[in-house]
Design an enzyme around this catalytic site. Sequence first.
Site, mmCIF file in Angstrom:
data_model
loop_
_atom_site.group_PDB
_atom_site.id
_atom_site.type_symbol
_atom_site.label_atom_id
_atom_site.label_comp_id
_atom_site.label_asym_id
_atom_site.label_seq_id
_atom_site.Cartn_x
_atom_site.Cartn_y
_atom_site.Cartn_z
ATOM 1 N N ASP A 50 70.944 26.776 3.985
ATOM 2 C CA ASP A 50 70.425 28.080 4.381
ATOM 3 C C ASP A 50 71.138 29.240 3.695
ATOM 4 O OD1 ASP A 50 68.883 29.758 6.382
ATOM 5 O OD2 ASP A 50 70.925 30.334 6.914
ATOM 6 N N GLU A 59 68.162 27.147 -0.276
ATOM 7 C CA GLU A 59 67.296 28.283 0.030
ATOM 8 C C GLU A 59 67.926 29.503 -0.605
ATOM 9 O OE1 GLU A 59 65.689 31.173 3.539
ATOM 10 O OE2 GLU A 59 67.776 30.648 3.338
HETATM 11 C C1 LIG Z 1 63.769 30.443 5.496
HETATM 12 C C2 LIG Z 1 65.029 30.483 6.304
HETATM 13 O O1 LIG Z 1 65.493 29.474 6.783
HETATM 14 N N1 LIG Z 1 65.591 31.642 6.462
HETATM 15 C C3 LIG Z 1 66.789 31.826 7.234
HETATM 16 C C4 LIG Z 1 67.843 32.346 6.339
HETATM 17 O O2 LIG Z 1 69.015 32.568 7.008
HETATM 18 C C5 LIG Z 1 68.937 33.483 8.061
HETATM 19 C C6 LIG Z 1 70.284 33.528 8.686
HETATM 20 O O3 LIG Z 1 70.761 32.244 8.956
HETATM 21 C C7 LIG Z 1 67.850 33.094 9.053
HETATM 22 O O4 LIG Z 1 67.626 34.141 9.947
HETATM 23 C C8 LIG Z 1 66.557 32.803 8.335
HETATM 24 O O5 LIG Z 1 65.596 32.311 9.215
#
Ligand SMILES: CC(=O)N[C@H]1CO[C@H](CO)[C@@H](O)[C@@H]1O
Length: 567
Positions: A223, A288
Amino acid sequence: MKVVITLCAILLLSSLGHSKPNVKWWQEMSLYQIYPRSFKDSNGDGEGDLNGIRSKLNHLTESSVDAFWLSPIYPSPMVDSGYDISDFVSIDKTFGTMKDFEDLVKAAHDARLKIILDFVPNHSSDQHEWFQKSLKSIEPYTDYYVWHKGNVLPNGTVTKPNNWVSVFGKSAWTWREERQAYYLHQFAVEQPDLNYENENVVSEMKDVLRFWLDKGVDGFRVDAIPHLCEDVRFLDEPLTGNPNPDDYGYTEKIYTKDQLRTYEMVREWRKVLDEYVTSVDERILMMEAYTNMTMTMKYYEYGAHFPFNFGLITETDRDSTAADFGRVIITWMLNIWLINAGTANWVAGNHDNSRLVTRYGQERAQMITIMTLVLPGVSVTYNGEEIGMEDTWISWEDTKDPQGCNAGKEGYEKASRDPARTPFQWDNTTSAGFSTNPKTWLPVNKNYVTLNLAAQKQQDNSYYALYKRVSEIRMFAAVKRGTLKTHLLGNNVLVLVRNIDKYSVYAVMNFANEEETFDLSTLVQAPQLNVYYATTNARNLIGMIFKDFRALKVPASAAVIYLATAM
Ligand SMILES: CC(=O)N[C@H]1CO[C@H](CO)[C@@H](O)[C@@H]1O
Ligand SMILES: *[C@@H]1O[C@H](CO)[C@@H](O)[C@H](O)[C@H]1NC(C)=O
Ligand SMILES: *[C@@H]1O[C@H](CO)[C@@H](O)[C@H](O)[C@H]1NC(C)=O
Ligand SMILES: *[C@@H]1O[C@H](CO)[C@@H](O)[C@H](O)[C@H]1NC(C)=O
Ligand SMILES: [Ca+2]
Ligand SMILES: [Ca+2]
């Protein structure tokens, strides 16, 4: 007659080509993202859970899915829907027990599905034991987080260390009296950033990976990786010209994103995963990373199996042209080809973005689903997109997402990610078959009465019918490991050609609001084209055979998939 413009032809000779016949499981998988809170509730409390997921694995296998990843299932105060983790190595009781998790891993593997977890290394919850001890300066936790005493003005006032802004808006620094210092949080106030300058943190987080690898998971989706490390000089970031210091866009992220140390951490995690590689098995790391192409490609170089390709999400919308889509595809293919990295992947939706059908409209959404399934490499599907679920309007009172709450009653509708996170619509019974409880954590979309999986299974013209049928084409060698060519025919028609030996698949997409006539004669070296699939506006073509390719027609906003076998 339309002129054939070949935008670009790319031979995929990298790891998908026949030069390397032993393609790894993850290189051509159909990957499905499960948002556990909204997938299936097994005990009637209105929240999805692990046993619910286990009870629905047959939906994944029926949909030709190879692997699924779970958004966080760890203990969490749920300030950010589970992305605020208070214990990295157990299961939140809302989702079940560790035994339930072990049962899920076993059931998944028995069904020949790979199971991937969300790894959230940037921050923990402020309720995590580490943070609670760090607050009190209890060793060895004192420096587990990024603390700063702030700047002392001549009159004694203490101010924030610098102008850094949180992704969710407002300062990225929050003062704690107990510690007489500020801590950094790139996301919510309740999500303090871990300090990767601290070797204990580095090794603790590697042990977190090992803990789950020992439980049998097949990999991790990492993440928010670009935010992992920060520049330790804690200097102000340059201003962008956006006048609002509370907006994330206020500063240019030169010290809080894409830092070299972040990539070094990825390389170290890869080494941990490689401790688990066997001759038949490999565990994977997917990143990600919402960042630019250069910084995205760099994750391959530092050992990630792949960074997600968000090009379709960030570069296209309901007004994009055939050329725009072609460009997104070619840009990605060219970039991975240039670094010789191999595995492509295509993400069209996730729990942070509006639903496909809402973003693009029904017809375009279907074309995008076709693209993600027919393009080379990994296709990624966010749960509910396979039945064309739509965003759900959520009242201010029901809003759960911190990004929505922080935006206030006036701004929440634009900022909240809740509309794309409502319960999966299984059938037309109570709460869409998601829960026996009429009250669910987020409301079920009212359209469930007609828009649900059970109903779509009975209609051969449904979104799910498209998803299932086009997913099946991924078994064909041409789609599994063939080359890709993209062609723009005129201004509105995009053609994706997948080919291996004498077998070819042509996906023709018409982005215009009127019927288009196109000529495939220079592209087809086979005696005939068989229509394998066609979207709603072109249903009458299904099953047809064409022997003359000079004036084929595709209706407005429709897509047609043809198969051809050369002599
Ligand atoms: C797509 C995804 O998982 N986004 C996450 C990215 O990180 C932030 C903080 O941990 C999350 O709020 C998002 O949902
Ligand atoms: C100290 O100075 C700052 C900046 O000039 C000012 O904003 C603040 O109100 C002052 N505090 C006190 C207690 O005078
Ligand atoms: C991509 O981002 C990096 C780091 O933020 C920056 O140095 C680089 O100039 C950017 N590249 C492009 C092409 O924008
Ligand atoms: C509910 O779904 C079932 C099965 O899909 C269907 O037979 C039935 O007609 C539906 N009922 C309503 C009220 O739509
Ligand atoms: Ca439940
Ligand atoms: Ca960080």
